[in-house]
Scaffold this motif. Structure first.
Motif, mmCIF file in Angstrom:
data_model
loop_
_atom_site.group_PDB
_atom_site.id
_atom_site.type_symbol
_atom_site.label_atom_id
_atom_site.label_comp_id
_atom_site.label_asym_id
_atom_site.label_seq_id
_atom_site.Cartn_x
_atom_site.Cartn_y
_atom_site.Cartn_z
ATOM 1 N N ASN A 96 -3.260 -6.283 -1.327
ATOM 2 C CA ASN A 96 -2.178 -7.181 -1.710
ATOM 3 C C ASN A 96 -2.737 -8.599 -1.581
ATOM 4 O O ASN A 96 -2.551 -9.274 -0.566
ATOM 5 N N LEU B 291 3.321 3.628 7.148
ATOM 6 C CA LEU B 291 3.873 2.535 6.349
ATOM 7 C C LEU B 291 2.807 2.192 5.311
ATOM 8 O O LEU B 291 1.750 1.660 5.651
ATOM 9 N N SER C 230 6.836 9.993 5.681
ATOM 10 C CA SER C 230 8.031 9.174 5.921
ATOM 11 C C SER C 230 8.765 9.646 7.173
ATOM 12 O O SER C 230 9.696 8.994 7.635
ATOM 13 N N LYS D 267 2.090 0.293 1.741
ATOM 14 C CA LYS D 267 2.454 -0.609 0.649
ATOM 15 C C LYS D 267 1.168 -1.191 0.068
ATOM 16 O O LYS D 267 0.956 -2.399 0.036
ATOM 17 N N PRO E 250 5.784 -7.071 5.359
ATOM 18 C CA PRO E 250 6.858 -6.101 5.586
ATOM 19 C C PRO E 250 7.875 -6.654 6.582
ATOM 20 O O PRO E 250 7.541 -7.454 7.465
ATOM 21 N N MET F 224 0.616 -3.365 -4.028
ATOM 22 C CA MET F 224 1.960 -3.459 -4.601
ATOM 23 C C MET F 224 2.343 -4.888 -4.948
ATOM 24 O O MET F 224 3.509 -5.179 -5.218
ATOM 25 N N LEU G 160 -1.694 -1.879 4.076
ATOM 26 C CA LEU G 160 -1.208 -2.934 3.179
ATOM 27 C C LEU G 160 -2.343 -3.407 2.274
ATOM 28 O O LEU G 160 -2.297 -4.495 1.713
ATOM 29 N N LEU H 125 2.452 -7.527 -2.997
ATOM 30 C CA LEU H 125 3.284 -8.163 -1.965
ATOM 31 C C LEU H 125 2.918 -9.630 -1.795
ATOM 32 O O LEU H 125 1.738 -9.989 -1.763
ATOM 33 N N GLU I 84 10.412 -2.726 9.829
ATOM 34 C CA GLU I 84 9.523 -1.698 9.283
ATOM 35 C C GLU I 84 8.369 -1.379 10.240
ATOM 36 O O GLU I 84 7.745 -0.325 10.137
#
Length: 540
Positions: A294, A266, A260, A268, A277, A271, A291, A273, A281
């Motif tokens: 998703n 980044l 972080s 995700k 994002p 998740m 990502l 989605l 971001e």
């Protein structure tokens, strides 16, 4: 859960129906203990199909959140940490008595074990880091480092994070640390295929470049063993040659906390989605973005916004996101991008801005089964891996002959009919050529001196002969599967060195490789003379 109690779902039931089937079966059991492990948020028993506990049945859940216990009306039983004697016993078992017998080590080791605050994961992780360390000064330094760590992270108690961070810092080698952090790009509790992960390490440059692809994977395997021996990863299943690993959720929390800040990730992944994002971001200091999985994302970036500026971004992992299109200029400000993985997306064409990614080393588009257009690759001179398996492109991308650094080309299950003459001869670094049914020139393939594996279809038997003649005085590739003839669907070759002959009339002598293990002939007509063998080994 259903399979454990003998329920089989057809696949077309909705959640309510499945919950009803579970509820009905579980309600009939007079005695039942059910354990829900590692719960992070409230679970609706009714929606899952779990009956309320009654006489003769018990529901046990494990969680790190008292809030979950409260919301689910559970009686909370806090598991106490190990007492000092138990901690030391576990620590000494993991570090080894041979190390503890070294003069001066045991008193320091006991202080280190005490710093683990009775947390089993911390004891195991720290002890594994110190296993094999026989230098007293390193033990003193380890104790000093543990005392100085004061950070914490969401989901981790201060003590646990302190010990896990200690194990990460003890890796010392920045490349090894980056290899570890890249595991956090996968979803929580994900079964990570070792070869998939090592492939990313190689493309990132975290594994030093070697003479062969196999040597690089062997080096990646050794790195994985180092992370496993430090208890930062664990084997999910499989043998040494075909392993999958996972990252404990606490360890992943620690890795995400580190990323972080710097290096900045980044993540995700998986998740659920449905929206991309937020624009903010996509910060300028991002180094890796994941990502993946998703499945309903569809849109990667708002079309109305200017392209993101991520000059430090090296890795972009987007497999299985349902992406149908990417804005034309999306990659305009990603000059540092090395890995682009878009596999298993229903995208039809790639934006032309990909053509300017001059630092790209891996373009992974496997099973994008709607993909028909890939822009020119002529400027991608450091590209080492191109995966176009299962795509709908009909011709090799423009500029292929300029890919002088390419090591791996995969066209398996594609509809590319042939690689035109003059292209393969320019790809002198090629190690893996997996083009399955695509026609290639045996003469050109034979000139690829670094080839370790080839699968493809040669034009004719003369082409096969020219391929074999090219190996006069040197070894043939360790793995080869060569298809010949007009057979529309290749046969399954069960060995690593085989030739398939299909739908052919064979009257002249055919030269075969010296070390061939399997010859498959299907629907062939043979005309041969008793004194004139039909096949000869290429004893050149």
């Amino acid at each position: 859960m259903a399979s454990k109690i003998g329920i089989s779902f057809c696949g077309d039931e909705d959640e309510i129906t499945r919950a009803g089937m579970l509820f009905e079966t579980l309600s009939r059991k007079s005695r039942l203990v059910m354990i829900l492990d590692d719960i992070w948020e409230e679970v609706s028993l009714e929606k899952v199909g779990i009956p309320e506990p009654s006489t003769g049945s018990k529901l046990v859940l494990t969680t790190r959140s008292f809030d979950v216990c409260r919301k689910m009306s559970c009686r909370a039983i806090k598991v106490k940490p190990l007492v000092e004697k138990e901690s030391w016993k576990l620590f000494s078992e993991k570090v080894g008595r041979d190390i503890l017998n070294i003069p001066g080590v045991e008193p320091i080791a006991k202080k280190i074990a005490k710093r683990c605050a009775g947390l089993p994961l911390g004891v195991i992780t720290v002890a594994s880091c110190m296993k094999g360390i026989d230098d007293l000064s390193e033990w003193r330094n380890a104790l000093k480092e543990l005392r100085e760590h004061k950070q914490s992270v969401n989901g981790l108690e201060d003590e646990a994070f302190q010990q896990l961070r200690f194990s990460y810092d003890r890796l010392k080698d920045p490349k090894l640390q980056h290899c570890f952090l890249s595991c956090a790009l996968y979803p929580e509790d994900w079964r990570i295929e070792e070869r998939d992960l090592v492939q990313i390490w190689i493309a990132e440059g975290l594994v030093e470049e070697m003479d062969s692809r196999q040597a690089e994977f062997d080096r990646g395997h050794a790195i994985m063993n180092k992370l496993l021996s430090n208890c930062l990863l664990e084997v999910f299943q499989g043998s040494d040659n075909d392993r999958s690993i996972r990252m404990h959720d606490l360890v992943r929390d620690m890795a995400l906390h580190i990323t972080s800040a710097k290096p900045r990730f980044l993540v995700k992944a998986d998740m659920g989605l449905r929206e991309p994002p937020k624009v903010q971001e996509w910060s300028e200091d991002l180094e890796k973005v994941s990502l993946m999985w998703n499945g309903e994302l569809e849109v990667l970036y708002p079309l109305e916004m200017s392209p993101p500026k991520c000059p430090m971004l090296t890795t972009l992992l987007l497999p299985g996101c349902g992406i149908k299109s990417i804005p034309e200029g999306f990659f305009n400000h990603m000059d540092g991008l090395k890995i682009l993985k878009l596999s298993l997306n229903p995208i039809k064409s790639l934006p032309n801005s990909i053509s300017n990614l001059k630092n790209l080393t891996a373009l992974l588009l496997a099973y994008c089964d709607h993909l028909e257009y890939v822009p020119s690759l002529s400027k991608l001179r450091v590209l080492k891996e191109l995966d176009l398996r299962g795509t709908k492109i009909k011709e090799v991308p423009h500029g292929m002959q300029n890919l002088s650094s390419l090591k791996c080309l995969d066209l398996k299950h594609s509809i590319v009919l042939e690689i035109p003459n003059g292209i393969l001869s320019k790809l002198s670094c090629l190690q893996i050529l997996n083009v399955s049914e695509t026609l290639v020139s045996g003469k050109e393939v034979g000139k690829l001196k670094k080839l370790e594996m080839v699968e493809g279809r040669f034009y004719d038997f003369q082409d096969l002969s020219m391929y074999l003649q090219a190996f006069h005085g040197r070894e043939e590739p360790p793995k080869y599967i060569i298809h010949m003839g007009k057979r529309p669907f290749p046969a399954a070759i069960l060995t690593t060195k085989g030739i398939e002959l299909g739908d052919s009339n064979i009257s002249n002598q055919i030269m075969l490789p010296r070390d061939i293990e399997e010859l498959y002939a299907g629907n062939c007509t043979f005309c041969c003379h008793a004194n004139y063998p039909l096949f000869s080994s290429g004893g050149l």
